[in-house]
Design a protein around this motif. Structure first.
Motif, PDB file in Angstrom:
ATOM      1  N   PHE A   1      20.438  71.446  14.328  1.00  0.00           N
ATOM      2  CA  PHE A   1      21.055  70.421  15.167  1.00  0.00           C
ATOM      3  C   PHE A   1      20.842  69.021  14.579  1.00  0.00           C
ATOM      4  CE2 PHE A   1      20.766  67.357  18.690  1.00  0.00           C
ATOM      5  CZ  PHE A   1      22.042  67.497  19.204  1.00  0.00           C
ATOM      6  N   SER A   2      19.620  68.756  14.090  1.00  0.00           N
ATOM      7  CA  SER A   2      19.334  67.418  13.557  1.00  0.00           C
ATOM      8  C   SER A   2      20.251  67.101  12.374  1.00  0.00           C
ATOM      9  CB  SER A   2      17.872  67.316  13.127  1.00  0.00           C
ATOM     10  OG  SER A   2      17.571  68.320  12.178  1.00  0.00           O
ATOM     11  N   ALA A   3      20.445  68.095  11.502  1.00  0.00           N
ATOM     12  CA  ALA A   3      21.308  67.885  10.328  1.00  0.00           C
ATOM     13  C   ALA A   3      22.751  67.657  10.777  1.00  0.00           C
ATOM     14  CB  ALA A   3      21.230  69.089   9.401  1.00  0.00           C
ATOM     15  N   TRP A   4      23.167  68.411  11.798  1.00  0.00           N
ATOM     16  CA  TRP A   4      24.528  68.263  12.355  1.00  0.00           C
ATOM     17  C   TRP A   4      24.716  66.841  12.895  1.00  0.00           C
ATOM     18  CZ3 TRP A   4      26.214  68.460  17.794  1.00  0.00           C
ATOM     19  CH2 TRP A   4      27.595  68.652  17.935  1.00  0.00           C
ATOM     20  N   LEU A   5      23.678  66.357  13.600  1.00  0.00           N
ATOM     21  CA  LEU A   5      23.730  65.011  14.191  1.00  0.00           C
ATOM     22  C   LEU A   5      23.806  63.947  13.093  1.00  0.00           C
ATOM     23  CD1 LEU A   5      23.691  64.257  17.164  1.00  0.00           C
ATOM     24  CD2 LEU A   5      21.214  63.988  17.012  1.00  0.00           C
ATOM     25  N   TYR A   6      23.004  64.104  12.043  1.00  0.00           N
ATOM     26  CA  TYR A   6      23.048  63.148  10.927  1.00  0.00           C
ATOM     27  C   TYR A   6      24.415  63.185  10.235  1.00  0.00           C
ATOM     28  CZ  TYR A   6      18.136  61.695  10.908  1.00  0.00           C
ATOM     29  OH  TYR A   6      16.920  61.139  11.231  1.00  0.00           O
ATOM     30  N   ARG A   7      25.023  64.359  10.167  1.00  0.00           N
ATOM     31  CA  ARG A   7      26.358  64.446   9.548  1.00  0.00           C
ATOM     32  C   ARG A   7      27.379  63.675  10.383  1.00  0.00           C
ATOM     33  NH1 ARG A   7      27.358  70.612   7.306  1.00  0.00           N
ATOM     34  NH2 ARG A   7      25.692  70.583   5.763  1.00  0.00           N
ATOM     35  N   ILE A   8      27.250  63.791  11.705  1.00  0.00           N
ATOM     36  CA  ILE A   8      28.166  63.039  12.582  1.00  0.00           C
ATOM     37  C   ILE A   8      27.957  61.538  12.362  1.00  0.00           C
ATOM     38  CG2 ILE A   8      28.776  62.507  14.983  1.00  0.00           C
ATOM     39  CD1 ILE A   8      27.909  65.350  15.735  1.00  0.00           C
ATOM     40  N   ALA A   9      26.679  61.141  12.335  1.00  0.00           N
ATOM     41  CA  ALA A   9      26.364  59.716  12.129  1.00  0.00           C
ATOM     42  C   ALA A   9      26.910  59.250  10.777  1.00  0.00           C
ATOM     43  CB  ALA A   9      24.853  59.506  12.192  1.00  0.00           C
ATOM     44  N   HIS A  10      26.755  60.090   9.779  1.00  0.00           N
ATOM     45  CA  HIS A  10      27.245  59.735   8.436  1.00  0.00           C
ATOM     46  C   HIS A  10      28.768  59.523   8.452  1.00  0.00           C
ATOM     47  CE1 HIS A  10      27.692  59.758   4.104  1.00  0.00           C
ATOM     48  NE2 HIS A  10      28.624  60.669   4.240  1.00  0.00           N
ATOM     49  N   ASN A  11      29.478  60.407   9.166  1.00  0.00           N
ATOM     50  CA  ASN A  11      30.940  60.261   9.248  1.00  0.00           C
ATOM     51  C   ASN A  11      31.330  58.990   9.998  1.00  0.00           C
ATOM     52  OD1 ASN A  11      31.394  62.603   7.829  1.00  0.00           O
ATOM     53  ND2 ASN A  11      31.508  63.889   9.656  1.00  0.00           N
ATOM     54  N   GLN A  12      30.566  58.677  11.048  1.00  0.00           N
ATOM     55  CA  GLN A  12      30.846  57.438  11.796  1.00  0.00           C
ATOM     56  C   GLN A  12      30.662  56.220  10.879  1.00  0.00           C
ATOM     57  OE1 GLN A  12      32.043  57.294  14.802  1.00  0.00           O
ATOM     58  NE2 GLN A  12      31.778  59.423  15.409  1.00  0.00           N
ATOM     59  N   VAL A  13      29.596  56.261  10.077  1.00  0.00           N
ATOM     60  CA  VAL A  13      29.328  55.148   9.157  1.00  0.00           C
ATOM     61  C   VAL A  13      30.438  55.057   8.107  1.00  0.00           C
ATOM     62  CG1 VAL A  13      27.763  54.326   7.348  1.00  0.00           C
ATOM     63  CG2 VAL A  13      26.823  55.143   9.501  1.00  0.00           C
ATOM     64  N   ALA A  14      30.865  56.215   7.602  1.00  0.00           N
ATOM     65  CA  ALA A  14      31.932  56.220   6.582  1.00  0.00           C
ATOM     66  C   ALA A  14      33.211  55.603   7.150  1.00  0.00           C
ATOM     67  CB  ALA A  14      32.190  57.645   6.107  1.00  0.00           C
ATOM     68  N   ASN A  15      33.545  55.972   8.403  1.00  0.00           N
ATOM     69  CA  ASN A  15      34.732  55.384   9.050  1.00  0.00           C
ATOM     70  C   ASN A  15      34.564  53.871   9.217  1.00  0.00           C
ATOM     71  OD1 ASN A  15      35.912  57.873   9.273  1.00  0.00           O
ATOM     72  ND2 ASN A  15      35.247  58.217  11.389  1.00  0.00           N
ATOM     73  N   TRP A  16      33.359  53.490   9.596  1.00  0.00           N
ATOM     74  CA  TRP A  16      33.063  52.055   9.806  1.00  0.00           C
ATOM     75  C   TRP A  16      33.258  51.283   8.505  1.00  0.00           C
ATOM     76  CZ3 TRP A  16      29.145  48.861   7.806  1.00  0.00           C
ATOM     77  CH2 TRP A  16      28.958  47.636   8.459  1.00  0.00           C
ATOM     78  N   HIS A  17      32.755  51.841   7.395  1.00  0.00           N
ATOM     79  CA  HIS A  17      32.912  51.166   6.099  1.00  0.00           C
ATOM     80  C   HIS A  17      34.391  51.070   5.707  1.00  0.00           C
ATOM     81  CE1 HIS A  17      28.910  50.234   4.711  1.00  0.00           C
ATOM     82  NE2 HIS A  17      28.482  51.409   5.121  1.00  0.00           N
ATOM     83  N   ARG A  18      35.135  52.151   6.023  1.00  0.00           N
ATOM     84  CA  ARG A  18      36.570  52.149   5.705  1.00  0.00           C
ATOM     85  C   ARG A  18      37.285  51.040   6.478  1.00  0.00           C
ATOM     86  NH1 ARG A  18      37.036  57.445   5.196  1.00  0.00           N
ATOM     87  NH2 ARG A  18      37.296  57.772   7.425  1.00  0.00           N
ATOM     88  N   ASP A  19      36.997  50.968   7.786  1.00  0.00           N
ATOM     89  CA  ASP A  19      37.628  49.926   8.620  1.00  0.00           C
ATOM     90  C   ASP A  19      37.211  48.537   8.151  1.00  0.00           C
ATOM     91  OD1 ASP A  19      38.735  51.902  10.072  1.00  0.00           O
ATOM     92  OD2 ASP A  19      37.361  51.739  11.781  1.00  0.00           O
ATOM     93  N   ARG A  20      35.928  48.416   7.788  1.00  0.00           N
ATOM     94  CA  ARG A  20      35.374  47.105   7.443  1.00  0.00           C
ATOM     95  C   ARG A  20      35.935  46.595   6.122  1.00  0.00           C
ATOM     96  NH1 ARG A  20      30.111  45.115   5.483  1.00  0.00           N
ATOM     97  NH2 ARG A  20      29.476  43.367   6.771  1.00  0.00           N
ATOM     98  N   SER A  21      36.231  47.555   5.227  1.00  0.00           N
ATOM     99  CA  SER A  21      36.745  47.133   3.918  1.00  0.00           C
ATOM    100  C   SER A  21      38.117  46.462   4.060  1.00  0.00           C
ATOM    101  CB  SER A  21      36.838  48.331   2.973  1.00  0.00           C
ATOM    102  OG  SER A  21      37.809  49.222   3.451  1.00  0.00           O
ATOM    103  N   ARG A  22      38.777  46.728   5.209  1.00  0.00           N
ATOM    104  CA  ARG A  22      40.094  46.109   5.438  1.00  0.00           C
ATOM    105  C   ARG A  22      39.970  44.671   5.914  1.00  0.00           C
ATOM    106  NH1 ARG A  22      41.791  51.155   8.721  1.00  0.00           N
ATOM    107  NH2 ARG A  22      41.997  52.675   7.055  1.00  0.00           N
ATOM    108  N   ARG A  23      38.787  44.346   6.480  1.00  0.00           N
ATOM    109  CA  ARG A  23      38.600  42.954   6.922  1.00  0.00           C
ATOM    110  C   ARG A  23      37.191  42.515   6.548  1.00  0.00           C
ATOM    111  NH1 ARG A  23      36.066  44.308  11.911  1.00  0.00           N
ATOM    112  NH2 ARG A  23      36.439  46.501  12.219  1.00  0.00           N
TER     113      ARG A  23
END
Lengths: 189, 123
Positions: free
Chosen positions: A71-93
Protein backbone atom coordinates in the motif's frame (compact mmCIF):
# COMPACT_ATOMS: atom_id res chain seq x y z
CA UNK A 1 2.40 -11.32 11.75
CA UNK A 2 4.77 -8.90 9.91
CA UNK A 3 4.14 -5.16 9.48
CA UNK A 4 3.34 -5.73 5.81
CA UNK A 5 0.80 -8.45 6.65
CA UNK A 6 -0.76 -6.20 9.28
CA UNK A 7 -0.95 -3.41 6.76
CA UNK A 8 -2.50 -5.65 4.11
CA UNK A 9 -5.25 -6.57 6.60
CA UNK A 10 -5.74 -2.91 7.50
CA UNK A 11 -6.06 -1.96 3.83
CA UNK A 12 -8.68 -4.67 3.28
CA UNK A 13 -10.58 -3.36 6.31
CA UNK A 14 -10.26 0.22 5.02
CA UNK A 15 -12.27 -0.74 1.93
CA UNK A 16 -15.33 -1.04 4.22
CA UNK A 17 -14.39 0.81 7.38
CA UNK A 18 -13.64 4.57 7.36
CA UNK A 19 -11.85 4.30 10.72
CA UNK A 20 -9.31 1.90 9.16
CA UNK A 21 -8.70 4.35 6.33
CA UNK A 22 -8.22 7.00 9.01
CA UNK A 23 -5.42 4.89 10.51
CA UNK A 24 -3.73 4.53 7.13
CA UNK A 25 -4.03 8.27 6.65
CA UNK A 26 -2.41 8.97 10.03
CA UNK A 27 0.39 6.55 9.18
CA UNK A 28 1.25 8.11 5.83
CA UNK A 29 0.14 11.73 5.71
CA UNK A 30 3.46 13.18 6.94
CA UNK A 31 5.52 10.89 4.71
CA UNK A 32 3.55 11.78 1.61
CA UNK A 33 3.62 15.46 2.56
CA UNK A 34 7.42 15.35 2.92
CA UNK A 35 7.81 13.61 -0.41
CA UNK A 36 5.62 16.14 -2.19
CA UNK A 37 7.18 19.09 -0.36
CA UNK A 38 10.69 18.24 -1.52
CA UNK A 39 9.46 17.61 -5.08
CA UNK A 40 7.60 20.94 -5.29
CA UNK A 41 9.61 23.14 -2.94
CA UNK A 42 6.70 24.90 -1.28
CA UNK A 43 4.11 24.20 1.39
CA UNK A 44 1.10 25.43 -0.54
CA UNK A 45 1.50 22.94 -3.38
CA UNK A 46 2.61 20.25 -0.94
CA UNK A 47 -0.76 20.56 0.85
CA UNK A 48 -2.69 20.59 -2.41
CA UNK A 49 -0.93 17.54 -3.87
CA UNK A 50 -1.00 15.62 -0.58
CA UNK A 51 -4.76 16.12 -0.47
CA UNK A 52 -5.11 15.02 -4.10
CA UNK A 53 -3.03 11.92 -3.40
CA UNK A 54 -5.29 10.80 -0.56
CA UNK A 55 -8.51 11.62 -2.42
CA UNK A 56 -7.27 9.56 -5.35
CA UNK A 57 -6.24 6.70 -3.05
CA UNK A 58 -9.62 6.68 -1.33
CA UNK A 59 -11.54 6.78 -4.61
CA UNK A 60 -9.53 3.86 -6.01
CA UNK A 61 -9.04 1.81 -2.85
CA UNK A 62 -11.62 -0.80 -3.93
CA UNK A 63 -9.48 -1.56 -6.98
CA UNK A 64 -6.18 -1.77 -5.09
CA UNK A 65 -4.74 -5.26 -4.77
CA UNK A 66 -1.34 -6.08 -3.29
CA UNK A 67 0.38 -7.74 -6.22
CA UNK A 68 3.93 -7.24 -4.99
CA UNK A 69 3.24 -3.51 -4.51
CA UNK A 70 2.50 -2.73 -0.85
CA UNK A 71 0.00 0.00 0.00
CA UNK A 72 2.78 2.46 0.89
CA UNK A 73 4.45 1.97 -2.50
CA UNK A 74 1.06 2.38 -4.22
CA UNK A 75 0.51 5.64 -2.30
CA UNK A 76 3.96 6.97 -3.25
CA UNK A 77 3.25 6.11 -6.90
CA UNK A 78 0.04 8.14 -6.74
CA UNK A 79 1.94 11.03 -5.15
CA UNK A 80 4.63 10.74 -7.81
CA UNK A 81 2.01 10.95 -10.58
CA UNK A 82 0.42 13.99 -8.93
CA UNK A 83 3.84 15.67 -8.81
CA UNK A 84 4.53 14.77 -12.45
CA UNK A 85 1.20 16.35 -13.48
CA UNK A 86 2.02 19.41 -11.38
CA UNK A 87 5.40 19.83 -13.09
CA UNK A 88 3.73 19.45 -16.49
CA UNK A 89 1.15 22.14 -15.69
CA UNK A 90 3.80 24.38 -14.13
CA UNK A 91 6.10 24.18 -17.13
CA UNK A 92 3.34 25.93 -19.10
CA UNK A 93 3.41 28.93 -16.78
CA UNK A 94 6.31 30.44 -14.84
CA UNK A 95 5.65 30.44 -11.08
CA UNK A 96 7.88 31.67 -8.24
CA UNK A 97 7.55 29.38 -5.24
CA UNK A 98 6.34 31.38 -2.25
CA UNK A 99 8.69 29.60 0.16
CA UNK A 100 11.69 30.67 -1.89
CA UNK A 101 10.59 34.27 -1.39
CA UNK A 102 10.07 33.69 2.33
CA UNK A 103 13.49 32.08 2.75
CA UNK A 104 15.09 34.96 0.85
CA UNK A 105 13.44 37.54 3.10
CA UNK A 106 14.39 35.60 6.26
CA UNK A 107 18.03 35.57 5.18
CA UNK A 108 18.20 39.35 5.57
CA UNK A 109 17.51 39.20 9.30
CA UNK A 110 19.18 35.93 10.30
CA UNK A 111 22.63 35.79 11.97
CA UNK A 112 25.53 35.33 9.57
CA UNK A 113 26.31 31.75 10.55
CA UNK A 114 22.72 30.76 9.94
CA UNK A 115 22.70 32.58 6.61
CA UNK A 116 25.70 30.57 5.43
CA UNK A 117 24.21 27.30 6.54
CA UNK A 118 20.79 28.11 5.07
CA UNK A 119 22.38 29.29 1.82
CA UNK A 120 24.37 26.09 1.59
CA UNK A 121 21.28 24.02 2.18
CA UNK A 122 19.27 26.00 -0.37
CA UNK A 123 22.04 25.59 -2.95
CA UNK A 124 22.07 21.85 -2.38
CA UNK A 125 18.27 21.62 -2.56
CA UNK A 126 18.39 23.63 -5.78
CA UNK A 127 20.97 21.22 -7.20
CA UNK A 128 18.79 18.26 -6.18
CA UNK A 129 15.76 19.84 -7.89
CA UNK A 130 17.75 20.16 -11.09
CA UNK A 131 18.35 16.39 -11.19
CA UNK A 132 16.14 14.19 -13.40
CA UNK A 133 12.85 13.25 -11.76
CA UNK A 134 13.79 9.63 -10.95
CA UNK A 135 16.97 10.74 -9.16
CA UNK A 136 15.12 13.29 -7.07
CA UNK A 137 12.54 10.65 -6.25
CA UNK A 138 15.26 8.23 -5.16
CA UNK A 139 17.00 10.73 -2.85
CA UNK A 140 13.76 11.85 -1.21
CA UNK A 141 12.49 8.30 -0.70
CA UNK A 142 15.85 7.26 0.70
CA UNK A 143 16.62 10.18 3.01
CA UNK A 144 13.28 11.75 3.86
CA UNK A 145 11.04 8.68 3.87
CA UNK A 146 13.90 6.44 5.06
CA UNK A 147 12.95 3.61 2.69
CA UNK A 148 15.31 0.73 1.97
CA UNK A 149 16.54 0.03 -1.55
CA UNK A 150 14.08 -2.86 -1.85
CA UNK A 151 11.17 -0.59 -0.85
CA UNK A 152 12.32 2.15 -3.21
CA UNK A 153 12.52 -0.47 -5.95
CA UNK A 154 8.86 -1.37 -5.33
CA UNK A 155 7.81 2.27 -5.64
CA UNK A 156 9.86 2.90 -8.76
CA UNK A 157 9.31 -0.52 -10.36
CA UNK A 158 13.03 -1.40 -10.39
CA UNK A 159 15.26 -4.05 -8.85
CA UNK A 160 17.34 -3.46 -5.71
CA UNK A 161 20.52 -3.60 -7.82
CA UNK A 162 19.15 -0.99 -10.21
CA UNK A 163 18.38 1.31 -7.28
CA UNK A 164 21.91 0.95 -5.87
CA UNK A 165 23.32 1.73 -9.27
CA UNK A 166 21.02 4.75 -9.74
CA UNK A 167 21.99 6.03 -6.29
CA UNK A 168 25.68 5.82 -7.17
CA UNK A 169 25.12 7.68 -10.46
CA UNK A 170 23.00 10.28 -8.65
CA UNK A 171 25.76 11.06 -6.16
CA UNK A 172 28.27 11.34 -9.01
CA UNK A 173 26.00 13.79 -10.86
CA UNK A 174 25.34 15.81 -7.73
CA UNK A 175 29.05 16.03 -6.94
CA UNK A 176 29.66 17.32 -10.45
CA UNK A 177 26.88 19.91 -10.11
CA UNK A 178 28.22 21.12 -6.78
CA UNK A 179 31.76 21.30 -8.14
CA UNK A 180 30.40 23.37 -11.04
CA UNK A 181 28.82 25.82 -8.61
CA UNK A 182 32.10 25.98 -6.69
CA UNK A 183 33.91 26.94 -9.91
CA UNK A 184 31.40 29.71 -10.58
CA UNK A 185 31.44 31.14 -7.05
CA UNK A 186 35.15 30.60 -6.50
CA UNK A 187 34.54 28.85 -3.21
CA UNK A 188 32.99 25.66 -1.93
CA UNK A 189 29.25 25.85 -1.35
CA UNK B 1 35.01 -4.73 -9.20
CA UNK B 2 36.03 -1.69 -7.13
CA UNK B 3 33.04 0.24 -8.54
CA UNK B 4 30.65 -2.49 -7.39
CA UNK B 5 32.26 -2.31 -3.96
CA UNK B 6 31.76 1.48 -3.88
CA UNK B 7 28.10 1.01 -4.85
CA UNK B 8 27.57 -1.45 -2.00
CA UNK B 9 29.37 0.75 0.52
CA UNK B 10 27.33 3.80 -0.49
CA UNK B 11 24.15 1.78 0.05
CA UNK B 12 25.36 0.76 3.52
CA UNK B 13 26.39 4.32 4.37
CA UNK B 14 22.92 5.59 3.42
CA UNK B 15 21.41 3.12 5.89
CA UNK B 16 23.83 4.38 8.55
CA UNK B 17 22.91 8.00 7.82
CA UNK B 18 19.23 7.16 8.22
CA UNK B 19 19.99 5.38 11.48
CA UNK B 20 22.03 8.37 12.70
CA UNK B 21 25.22 6.29 12.81
CA UNK B 22 28.28 7.44 10.92
CA UNK B 23 31.60 5.64 10.68
CA UNK B 24 33.24 6.60 7.37
CA UNK B 25 36.67 5.26 8.37
CA UNK B 26 35.41 1.68 8.50
CA UNK B 27 34.16 1.96 4.93
CA UNK B 28 37.22 3.81 3.67
CA UNK B 29 39.39 0.98 4.96
CA UNK B 30 37.45 -1.45 2.74
CA UNK B 31 38.73 0.06 -0.50
CA UNK B 32 42.34 0.21 -1.46
CA UNK B 33 42.71 2.43 -4.53
CA UNK B 34 39.69 4.72 -4.53
CA UNK B 35 39.51 6.14 -1.05
CA UNK B 36 39.29 9.77 -2.23
CA UNK B 37 36.54 8.90 -4.68
CA UNK B 38 34.56 7.07 -2.00
CA UNK B 39 35.12 9.77 0.60
CA UNK B 40 33.87 12.57 -1.64
CA UNK B 41 30.73 10.62 -2.56
CA UNK B 42 30.08 9.79 1.09
CA UNK B 43 30.42 13.49 1.91
CA UNK B 44 27.86 14.39 -0.77
CA UNK B 45 25.49 11.75 0.63
CA UNK B 46 25.88 13.09 4.18
CA UNK B 47 25.15 16.63 2.98
CA UNK B 48 22.05 15.46 1.09
CA UNK B 49 20.81 13.72 4.22
CA UNK B 50 21.30 16.96 6.19
CA UNK B 51 19.53 19.03 3.54
CA UNK B 52 16.48 16.79 3.25
CA UNK B 53 15.30 17.39 6.80
CA UNK B 54 11.80 16.13 7.57
CA UNK B 55 9.19 18.90 7.43
CA UNK B 56 5.95 19.03 9.40
CA UNK B 57 2.65 19.74 7.68
CA UNK B 58 0.49 22.17 9.64
CA UNK B 59 -1.74 20.39 12.13
CA UNK B 60 -4.73 22.38 10.83
CA UNK B 61 -4.13 20.96 7.35
CA UNK B 62 -3.75 17.39 8.66
CA UNK B 63 -6.98 17.67 10.68
CA UNK B 64 -8.96 19.31 7.93
CA UNK B 65 -7.88 16.76 5.29
CA UNK B 66 -8.74 13.90 7.66
CA UNK B 67 -12.23 15.31 8.24
CA UNK B 68 -12.73 15.77 4.55
CA UNK B 69 -11.59 12.21 3.74
CA UNK B 70 -13.81 10.70 6.42
CA UNK B 71 -16.77 12.67 5.06
CA UNK B 72 -15.92 11.30 1.62
CA UNK B 73 -15.87 7.70 2.92
CA UNK B 74 -19.30 8.34 4.49
CA UNK B 75 -20.68 9.61 1.17
CA UNK B 76 -19.09 6.66 -0.64
CA UNK B 77 -20.71 4.18 1.73
CA UNK B 78 -24.16 5.78 1.63
CA UNK B 79 -23.86 5.96 -2.16
CA UNK B 80 -22.97 2.28 -2.27
CA UNK B 81 -25.84 1.30 0.04
CA UNK B 82 -28.25 3.41 -2.02
CA UNK B 83 -27.10 1.58 -5.13
CA UNK B 84 -27.50 -1.75 -3.34
CA UNK B 85 -31.04 -0.77 -2.25
CA UNK B 86 -31.88 0.35 -5.76
CA UNK B 87 -30.53 -2.93 -7.13
CA UNK B 88 -32.62 -4.86 -4.63
CA UNK B 89 -35.78 -2.95 -5.60
CA UNK B 90 -35.14 -3.50 -9.31
CA UNK B 91 -34.51 -7.19 -8.65
CA UNK B 92 -37.70 -7.53 -6.63
CA UNK B 93 -39.71 -5.70 -9.31
CA UNK B 94 -38.27 -7.97 -12.01
CA UNK B 95 -39.04 -11.06 -9.95
CA UNK B 96 -42.59 -9.83 -9.34
CA UNK B 97 -43.09 -9.20 -13.06
CA UNK B 98 -41.70 -12.62 -13.93
CA UNK B 99 -44.00 -14.27 -11.40
CA UNK B 100 -47.01 -12.36 -12.77
CA UNK B 101 -46.24 -13.44 -16.33
CA UNK B 102 -45.69 -17.02 -15.17
CA UNK B 103 -49.03 -16.87 -13.30
CA UNK B 104 -50.86 -15.64 -16.39
CA UNK B 105 -49.29 -18.34 -18.55
CA UNK B 106 -50.13 -21.01 -15.96
CA UNK B 107 -53.72 -19.76 -15.82
CA UNK B 108 -54.07 -19.82 -19.64
CA UNK B 109 -52.62 -23.33 -19.83
CA UNK B 110 -54.89 -24.49 -17.01
CA UNK B 111 -57.96 -22.84 -18.55
CA UNK B 112 -57.29 -24.42 -21.94
CA UNK B 113 -56.76 -27.82 -20.39
CA UNK B 114 -60.05 -27.51 -18.49
CA UNK B 115 -61.90 -26.28 -21.57
CA UNK B 116 -60.59 -29.25 -23.54
CA UNK B 117 -61.75 -31.67 -20.84
CA UNK B 118 -65.30 -30.15 -20.78
CA UNK B 119 -65.87 -30.25 -24.55
CA UNK B 120 -68.82 -32.67 -25.15
CA UNK B 121 -68.12 -35.63 -27.38
CA UNK B 122 -70.56 -35.58 -30.35
CA UNK B 123 -72.04 -38.60 -32.09
Amino acid sequence: MSIEENEAALVERAKEDPAAFGLLYQRYVKKIYNYVYYRTGNHHDAEDLTARTFYHALSNLDRYQNRGVPFSAWLYRIAHNQVANWHRDRSRRKVIALDEVVVASQRKVAPESLIESEEERNALLKAIRQLPSDRQQLLILKFTAGLSNVEIGRVMGRSEGAIKSLYHRTLLALREKLAGEMDVDGEKI
Amino acid sequence: MEEKMIREILALQANDLNAGEEDPQTYLAMVSGQQDELESLMTVAARVKQALLPVEPSSAFVRSLRRSLLAMTGRKRSGASLLAKRGLLIGAAALGSALSVAGIIAYVVYARANAGARTPVHG
